[in-house]
Design an enzyme around this catalytic site. Structure first.
Site, PDB file in Angstrom:
ATOM      1  CG  ASN A   9      -1.714   1.221   1.420  1.00 43.49           C
ATOM      2  OD1 ASN A   9      -1.778   2.061   0.522  1.00 43.49           O
ATOM      3  ND2 ASN A   9      -2.352   1.353   2.573  1.00 43.49           N
ATOM      4  CE  LYS A  11      -0.033   3.081   4.866  1.00 43.96           C
ATOM      5  NZ  LYS A  11       0.097   3.177   6.306  1.00 43.96           N
ATOM      6  CG  HIS A  93      -5.576   1.883   5.528  1.00 44.21           C
ATOM      7  ND1 HIS A  93      -5.119   2.778   6.467  1.00 44.21           N
ATOM      8  CD2 HIS A  93      -4.562   1.009   5.309  1.00 44.21           C
ATOM      9  CE1 HIS A  93      -3.872   2.451   6.795  1.00 44.21           C
ATOM     10  NE2 HIS A  93      -3.515   1.390   6.105  1.00 44.21           N
ATOM     11  CD  GLU A  95      -2.675   5.349   6.977  1.00 38.45           C
ATOM     12  OE1 GLU A  95      -2.667   5.341   5.735  1.00 38.45           O
ATOM     13  OE2 GLU A  95      -1.752   4.852   7.669  1.00 38.45           O
ATOM     14  CD  GLU A 163      -3.101  -2.456   7.373  1.00 42.62           C
ATOM     15  OE1 GLU A 163      -2.073  -2.746   6.774  1.00 42.62           O
ATOM     16  OE2 GLU A 163      -3.682  -1.373   7.236  1.00 42.62           O
ATOM     17  N   GLY A 169       3.108   2.183  10.855  1.00 43.71           N
ATOM     18  CA  GLY A 169       4.111   3.240  10.716  1.00 43.71           C
ATOM     19  C   GLY A 169       4.853   3.580  11.995  1.00 43.71           C
ATOM     20  CB  SER A 209       5.692  -1.942  11.975  1.00 46.27           C
ATOM     21  OG  SER A 209       5.319  -0.605  12.278  1.00 46.27           O
TER      22      SER A 209
HETATM   23  P1  13P Z   1       3.394   0.340   7.566  1.00 46.37           P
HETATM   24  O1  13P Z   1       3.879  -0.956   6.928  1.00 46.37           O
HETATM   25  O2  13P Z   1       4.107   1.547   7.029  1.00 46.37           O
HETATM   26  O3  13P Z   1       3.371   0.249   9.053  1.00 46.37           O
HETATM   27  O4  13P Z   1       1.874   0.531   7.082  1.00 46.37           O
HETATM   28  C1  13P Z   1       0.990  -0.529   7.204  1.00 46.37           C
HETATM   29  C2  13P Z   1      -0.257  -0.174   6.489  1.00 46.37           C
HETATM   30  O5  13P Z   1      -1.006   0.690   6.923  1.00 46.37           O
HETATM   31  C3  13P Z   1      -0.538  -0.879   5.229  1.00 46.37           C
HETATM   32  O6  13P Z   1      -1.840  -0.625   4.790  1.00 46.37           O
END
Ligand code: 13P
Length: 250
Positions: A9, A11, A93, A95, A163, A169, A209
């Site tokens: 992803n 983002k 997601h 976010e 997640e 992150g 992560s």
């Molecule tokens: P990270 O791998 O950067 O922690 O992000 C995970 C994520 O949100 C994938 O959708």
């Protein structure tokens, strides 16, 4: 058996220059033993699709609208993603839940539209740190799962990504036991709702992560069928070792 899936992803990262990473990824994995999916920003879907061509790498969107078309300025519909070459879409997601106030019932409607357009939906679930500390994790995941996943789901058009919000992150990851507990729970809920055939065929990804250093340990956990990777999917150098770790777990 479920074919494992390494999903990236990107983002809101990447302009045309980032396509060189996708090109490198394509060239590094001509015949992978796992499925590979990259979800770039919408602006890169078409060129990304051209770049992967007939290679085994699939391209996906990061969100879509609940409707197929109409007066929704700035939004992208599921048929538009298909038109741009996407075969999958990430929905729900954390976010998006946070930045755009998306609720599980919104995600279910989006997922229904996306599945009807022929997209594989990667539906994300996850608890906050407060919720985990209050020992509410399974209640939260259970509610998100039942409300976000539409009845139209099958083993082909549904992937569930666990997640934990606090792991995204941050460099923090749950323990293998914590991941296993949630994945086993999701599996049992899917089997109960859809029956063992469909319930056992849906792939469950862990996200938060994931990197080369922890991939092997995470992929050894039961009911972990792959990963949804953010930061470490942005470069071939970081994503390839994760793909290789998943191939080693096949
Ligand atoms: P990270 O791998 O950067 O922690 O992000 C995970 C994520 O949100 C994938 O959708």
């Amino acid at each position: 058996m479920r074919r494992k899936l390494a999903a990236g992803n990107w983002k809101m990262n990447g302009t045309k220059a980032a396509l060189s990473e996708l090109e490198a990824l394509r060239d590094a994995h001509p015949d992978p033993a796992v499925d590979i999916l990259i979800c770039p920003p919408a602006t890169l879907l078409s060129p990304a699709h051209s770049l992967v061509g007939n290679s085994p790498i699939a391209i996906g969107g990061q969100d879509c609208h609940a409707k197929t078309d109409g007066a929704h300025t700035g939004d992208i519909s599921a048929p538009m993603l298909v038109d741009a070459g996407a075969t999958a879409v990430i929905l729900g997601h954390s976010e998006r839940r946070e930045d755009h106030d998306e609720e599980s019932h919104d995600i279910r409607i989006k997922a229904r539209t996306a599945q009807a357009a022929g997209l594989m939906t990667v539906i994300c679930l996850g608890e906050s740190l407060d919720q985990r500390e209050a020992q509410d994790t399974l209640d939260i995941i259970g509610a998100q799962l039942s409300l976000s996943v539409p009845d139209s789901s099958t083993g082909l058009n549904l992937v569930v990504a666990y997640e934990p919000i606090w792991a995204i992150g941050t460099g923090l990851t749950p323990t293998p036991d914590q991941i296993g507990e949630v994945h086993d729970f999701i599996r049992s809920r899917l089997e109960r709702r859809f029956g063992p055939g469909v319930g056992r065929s849906v792939r469950l990804l862990y996200g938060g992560s994931v990197k080369a250093a922890n991939a092997e340990e995470i992929f050894a956990i039961s009911n972990v069928d792959g990963a949804l990777v953010g930061g470490a999917s942005l470069t071939e150098a970081q994503f390839s070792p994760i793909i290789k770790a998943l191939e080693a777990a096949v």
